[in-house]
Design a protein around this motif. Structure first.
Motif, short mmCIF file in Angstrom:
data_model
loop_
_atom_site.label_atom_id
_atom_site.label_comp_id
_atom_site.label_asym_id
_atom_site.label_seq_id
_atom_site.Cartn_x
_atom_site.Cartn_y
_atom_site.Cartn_z
N GLU A 1 0.83 -1.21 0.00
CA GLU A 1 0.00 0.00 0.00
C GLU A 1 0.86 1.26 0.00
OE1 GLU A 1 -3.31 2.53 0.12
OE2 GLU A 1 -3.37 0.35 -0.14
N PHE B 1 -8.55 -0.32 14.36
CA PHE B 1 -8.86 -0.53 12.95
C PHE B 1 -9.26 -1.98 12.75
CE2 PHE B 1 -5.63 2.83 12.88
CZ PHE B 1 -6.24 3.78 12.07
N ASP B 2 -10.04 -2.21 11.71
CA ASP B 2 -10.24 -3.58 11.26
C ASP B 2 -8.88 -4.09 10.78
OD1 ASP B 2 -10.70 -5.55 8.85
OD2 ASP B 2 -12.50 -5.67 10.11
N ALA C 1 -8.17 -3.38 7.17
CA ALA C 1 -8.35 -2.01 6.67
C ALA C 1 -6.99 -1.39 6.36
CB ALA C 1 -9.12 -1.17 7.68
N THR C 2 -6.31 -2.00 5.41
CA THR C 2 -4.92 -1.64 5.12
C THR C 2 -4.75 -0.17 4.76
OG1 THR C 2 -4.59 -3.90 4.33
CG2 THR C 2 -2.90 -2.28 3.75
N ALA C 3 -5.60 0.37 3.89
CA ALA C 3 -5.46 1.77 3.48
C ALA C 3 -5.62 2.71 4.67
CB ALA C 3 -6.47 2.10 2.38
N ALA C 4 -6.56 2.44 5.55
CA ALA C 4 -6.78 3.29 6.72
C ALA C 4 -5.60 3.20 7.69
CB ALA C 4 -8.08 2.91 7.43
N ILE C 5 -5.07 2.00 7.87
CA ILE C 5 -3.91 1.83 8.75
C ILE C 5 -2.70 2.55 8.15
CG2 ILE C 5 -2.34 0.15 9.82
CD1 ILE C 5 -4.76 -1.85 9.70
N ASP D 1 -2.81 5.16 6.14
CA ASP D 1 -3.06 6.60 6.34
C ASP D 1 -2.63 7.02 7.74
OD1 ASP D 1 -4.24 6.85 3.81
OD2 ASP D 1 -6.30 6.72 4.59
N PHE D 2 -3.00 6.23 8.74
CA PHE D 2 -2.67 6.52 10.14
C PHE D 2 -1.16 6.55 10.34
CE2 PHE D 2 -1.72 5.03 14.46
CZ PHE D 2 -2.42 5.96 15.21
#
Length: 163
Positions: free
Chosen positions: A24, A145-146, A149-153, A155-156
């Motif tokens: 990612e 996070f789920d 939820a790779t994209a959200a992780i 981003d974080f």
């Protein structure tokens, strides 16, 4: 050097999360290197190959090079394992180093957690863990996070390290 870790107990999903995060984050144009801590003896060399023969013969370091890649192996030969900082100094400059393991070191981390393993959350006792990637809802004072939820992780983590 910007560092971020992924920690968790065995079978919590650390390696899968690392793999997805590397894909990612590099897909967004950043350069990423990884460090993986192993708690057991491992061998990246193949018995019978020249580099393995050099190492078994007593070489302290063996550098293997080809047109596609190079690798440097160092035998500790009864010396203590070097601290993470010494290992990081061996890496070429990149935008981000993702570290799997080294949960006792002070860099910021995300914990991979799967309820089915029955292990406790490391984050409850470790302030360096800034978020948890879990397969179940959790009641904890961290961002959750789920696990997928790779994209959200990503981003974080990128926000945390200033990228």
């Amino acid at each position: 050097m910007r560092l971020y870790g992924v920690v968790g107990y065995r079978n919590a999903g650390k390696t899968g999360l690392m793999e997805r995060l590397v894909a990612e984050i590099t897909g967004r144009g950043f350069t990423v290197s990884t460090v993986k801590h192993a708690h057991h003896t491992f061998d990246v060399d193949q018995p019978g190959k020249d580099s393995h023969r050099h190492r078994v013969a007593g070489a302290s370091q063996v550098l293997l090079s080809s047109g596609a890649r190079w690798a440097l192996m160092t035998e500790l030969r009864d010396q203590p394992e070097p601290p993470l900082a010494d290992l990081l100094a061996q890496l070429a400059p990149v935008d981000l180093v993702l570290i799997e393991g080294y949960k006792r070191d002070s860099h910021p981390k995300v914990e991979a957690y799967r309820a089915e393993t029955g292990n406790p959350l490391i984050a409850r006792e470790d302030a360096t863990i800034r978020a948890v990637a879990s397969d179940t809802a959790l009641d904890i004072d961290r961002v959750v996070f789920d696990l997928n939820a790779t994209a959200a992780i990503a981003d974080f983590i990128l926000a945390e390290v200033g990228l």
